[in-house]
Scaffold this motif. Structure first.
Motif, PDB file in Angstrom:
ATOM      1  N   ALA A   1       0.842  -1.204   0.000  1.00  0.00           N
ATOM      2  CA  ALA A   1       0.000   0.000   0.000  1.00  0.00           C
ATOM      3  C   ALA A   1       0.872   1.247   0.000  1.00  0.00           C
ATOM      4  N   VAL A   2       1.944   1.242   0.789  1.00  0.00           N
ATOM      5  CA  VAL A   2       2.861   2.382   0.819  1.00  0.00           C
ATOM      6  C   VAL A   2       3.529   2.538  -0.542  1.00  0.00           C
ATOM      7  N   ALA A   3       3.997   1.418  -1.116  1.00  0.00           N
ATOM      8  CA  ALA A   3       4.642   1.457  -2.432  1.00  0.00           C
ATOM      9  C   ALA A   3       3.657   1.934  -3.501  1.00  0.00           C
ATOM     10  N   LEU A   4       2.410   1.463  -3.430  1.00  0.00           N
ATOM     11  CA  LEU A   4       1.385   1.878  -4.388  1.00  0.00           C
ATOM     12  C   LEU A   4       1.099   3.361  -4.255  1.00  0.00           C
ATOM     13  N   GLN A   5       1.024   3.829  -3.028  1.00  0.00           N
ATOM     14  CA  GLN A   5       0.772   5.249  -2.802  1.00  0.00           C
ATOM     15  C   GLN A   5       1.929   6.081  -3.361  1.00  0.00           C
ATOM     16  N   ALA A   6       3.169   5.618  -3.146  1.00  0.00           N
ATOM     17  CA  ALA A   6       4.337   6.336  -3.690  1.00  0.00           C
ATOM     18  C   ALA A   6       4.303   6.320  -5.215  1.00  0.00           C
ATOM     19  N   ALA A   7       3.927   5.157  -5.795  1.00  0.00           N
ATOM     20  CA  ALA A   7       3.852   5.064  -7.253  1.00  0.00           C
ATOM     21  C   ALA A   7       2.770   5.984  -7.797  1.00  0.00           C
ATOM     22  N   GLU A   8       1.632   6.049  -7.100  1.00  0.00           N
ATOM     23  CA  GLU A   8       0.553   6.938  -7.547  1.00  0.00           C
ATOM     24  C   GLU A   8       0.996   8.399  -7.479  1.00  0.00           C
ATOM     25  N   LEU A   9       1.694   8.770  -6.395  1.00  0.00           N
ATOM     26  CA  LEU A   9       2.210  10.138  -6.290  1.00  0.00           C
ATOM     27  C   LEU A   9       3.184  10.440  -7.418  1.00  0.00           C
ATOM     28  N   LYS A  10       4.070   9.481  -7.713  1.00  0.00           N
ATOM     29  CA  LYS A  10       5.039   9.657  -8.788  1.00  0.00           C
ATOM     30  C   LYS A  10       4.337   9.770 -10.128  1.00  0.00           C
ATOM     31  N   GLN A  11       3.275   8.941 -10.333  1.00  0.00           N
ATOM     32  CA  GLN A  11       2.522   8.994 -11.585  1.00  0.00           C
ATOM     33  C   GLN A  11       1.838  10.351 -11.729  1.00  0.00           C
ATOM     34  N   ARG A  12       1.236  10.846 -10.629  1.00  0.00           N
ATOM     35  CA  ARG A  12       0.587  12.163 -10.678  1.00  0.00           C
ATOM     36  C   ARG A  12       1.605  13.243 -11.009  1.00  0.00           C
ATOM     37  N   SER A  13       2.780  13.144 -10.360  1.00  0.00           N
ATOM     38  CA  SER A  13       3.829  14.131 -10.622  1.00  0.00           C
ATOM     39  C   SER A  13       4.273  14.069 -12.076  1.00  0.00           C
ATOM     40  N   THR A  14       4.423  12.845 -12.586  1.00  0.00           N
ATOM     41  CA  THR A  14       4.824  12.673 -13.990  1.00  0.00           C
ATOM     42  C   THR A  14       3.747  13.209 -14.915  1.00  0.00           C
ATOM     43  N   GLU A  15       2.480  12.926 -14.609  1.00  0.00           N
ATOM     44  CA  GLU A  15       1.379  13.434 -15.429  1.00  0.00           C
ATOM     45  C   GLU A  15       1.348  14.960 -15.418  1.00  0.00           C
ATOM     46  N   GLU A  16       1.597  15.544 -14.219  1.00  0.00           N
ATOM     47  CA  GLU A  16       1.620  17.009 -14.127  1.00  0.00           C
ATOM     48  C   GLU A  16       2.768  17.577 -14.968  1.00  0.00           C
ATOM     49  N   ARG A  17       3.957  16.920 -14.912  1.00  0.00           N
ATOM     50  CA  ARG A  17       5.093  17.365 -15.724  1.00  0.00           C
ATOM     51  C   ARG A  17       4.783  17.223 -17.207  1.00  0.00           C
ATOM     52  N   ASN A  18       4.155  16.098 -17.576  1.00  0.00           N
ATOM     53  CA  ASN A  18       3.782  15.898 -18.980  1.00  0.00           C
ATOM     54  C   ASN A  18       2.806  16.984 -19.430  1.00  0.00           C
ATOM     55  N   GLN A  19       1.846  17.297 -18.576  1.00  0.00           N
ATOM     56  CA  GLN A  19       0.860  18.339 -18.895  1.00  0.00           C
ATOM     57  C   GLN A  19       1.566  19.681 -19.088  1.00  0.00           C
ATOM     58  N   LEU A  20       2.510  19.987 -18.185  1.00  0.00           N
ATOM     59  CA  LEU A  20       3.264  21.239 -18.282  1.00  0.00           C
ATOM     60  C   LEU A  20       4.086  21.275 -19.561  1.00  0.00           C
ATOM     61  N   LEU A  21       4.733  20.121 -19.878  1.00  0.00           N
ATOM     62  CA  LEU A  21       5.523  20.046 -21.097  1.00  0.00           C
ATOM     63  C   LEU A  21       4.645  20.193 -22.335  1.00  0.00           C
ATOM     64  N   GLU A  22       3.462  19.580 -22.308  1.00  0.00           N
ATOM     65  CA  GLU A  22       2.536  19.718 -23.442  1.00  0.00           C
ATOM     66  C   GLU A  22       2.102  21.164 -23.603  1.00  0.00           C
ATOM     67  N   GLU A  23       1.838  21.835 -22.463  1.00  0.00           N
ATOM     68  CA  GLU A  23       1.449  23.253 -22.538  1.00  0.00           C
ATOM     69  C   GLU A  23       2.602  24.091 -23.076  1.00  0.00           C
ATOM     70  N   GLN A  24       3.829  23.771 -22.620  1.00  0.00           N
ATOM     71  CA  GLN A  24       4.992  24.510 -23.106  1.00  0.00           C
ATOM     72  C   GLN A  24       5.209  24.255 -24.597  1.00  0.00           C
ATOM     73  N   ALA A  25       5.025  22.975 -25.007  1.00  0.00           N
ATOM     74  CA  ALA A  25       5.185  22.648 -26.432  1.00  0.00           C
ATOM     75  C   ALA A  25       4.134  23.378 -27.262  1.00  0.00           C
ATOM     76  N   SER A  26       2.902  23.431 -26.760  1.00  0.00           N
ATOM     77  CA  SER A  26       1.844  24.140 -27.472  1.00  0.00           C
ATOM     78  C   SER A  26       2.163  25.624 -27.559  1.00  0.00           C
ATOM     79  N   ALA A  27       2.640  26.225 -26.457  1.00  0.00           N
ATOM     80  CA  ALA A  27       3.003  27.650 -26.465  1.00  0.00           C
ATOM     81  C   ALA A  27       4.161  27.896 -27.416  1.00  0.00           C
ATOM     82  N   LEU A  28       5.129  26.936 -27.421  1.00  0.00           N
ATOM     83  CA  LEU A  28       6.267  27.064 -28.329  1.00  0.00           C
ATOM     84  C   LEU A  28       5.817  26.977 -29.772  1.00  0.00           C
TER      85      LEU A  28
END
Length: 181
Positions: free
Chosen positions: A141-168
């Motif tokens: 459960a702890v590992a899953l929670q850490a993985a979910e947090l990492k996935q959310r962080s990665t998704e947020e970074r991907n979203q930011l990168l997509e927004e930056q790519a779109s702005a670029l």
């Protein structure tokens, strides 16, 4: 089985007492009164001794007890004569039969106790396994929670990168035509 053995012992004792009374009645007709009274006193003493021996049955070793009963029976047989011999021998045989039944019941109880101990040991092992599984579940459960947090962080970074790519892209879309003209 133990209760059944006790009931059979009580029945045997009652039968034995009745047979002794019948033998006493027969002896009153055959033996002089003084001798009869001595025999009766002796009989009472021997009955007390037999009762004490019976109470000590569970405390003494089986072989030693059997030998004492046989010695007691021989003494009683010699004192009471041949008329009581058969009655006392039957009582001893019944007591030995009951003793055998008691040993059988004790063996069955010992077997059941061993089975219960095995079951208790198995339950303890199962409890430890369950505790280990629960600990693993907590770790997962702890590992899953850490993985979910990492996935959310990665998704947020991907979203930011997509927004930056779109702005670029938009910037390049405006810069490239302006630089070409």
């Amino acid at each position: 089985q133990l209760f059944e053995a006790k009931a059979r012992l009580s029945l045997a004792q009652a039968q034995h007492a009745l047979q002794l009374q019948q033998a006493k009645a027969q002896m009153n007709n055959l033996v002089p009164k003084k001798l009869f009274e001595q025999l009766q006193t002796s009989l009472r003493e021997e009955q007390c001794k037999a009762q004490h021996l019976q109470e000590d049955l569970s405390q003494q070793a089986q072989q030693a007890h059997r030998q004492l009963v046989r010695t007691q029976v021989r003494r009683e047989l010699q004192e009471l004569g041949s008329g009581l011999c058969c009655l006392l021998q039957a009582a001893v045989e019944q007591a030995e039969g009951l003793e055998h039944s008691l040993r059988s019941a004790e063996a069955v109880l010992a077997e059941r106790v061993a089975e219960l101990r095995d079951a208790q040991a198995q339950l303890s092992r199962n409890k430890l396994l369950i505790e280990d599984l629960q600990e693993e579940k907590r770790s997962f459960a702890v590992a899953l929670q850490a993985a979910e947090l990492k996935q959310r962080s990665t998704e947020e970074r991907n979203q930011l990168l997509e927004e930056q790519a779109s702005a670029l892209k938009q910037l390049l879309g405006t810069v490239i035509p302006a630089s070409l003209s």
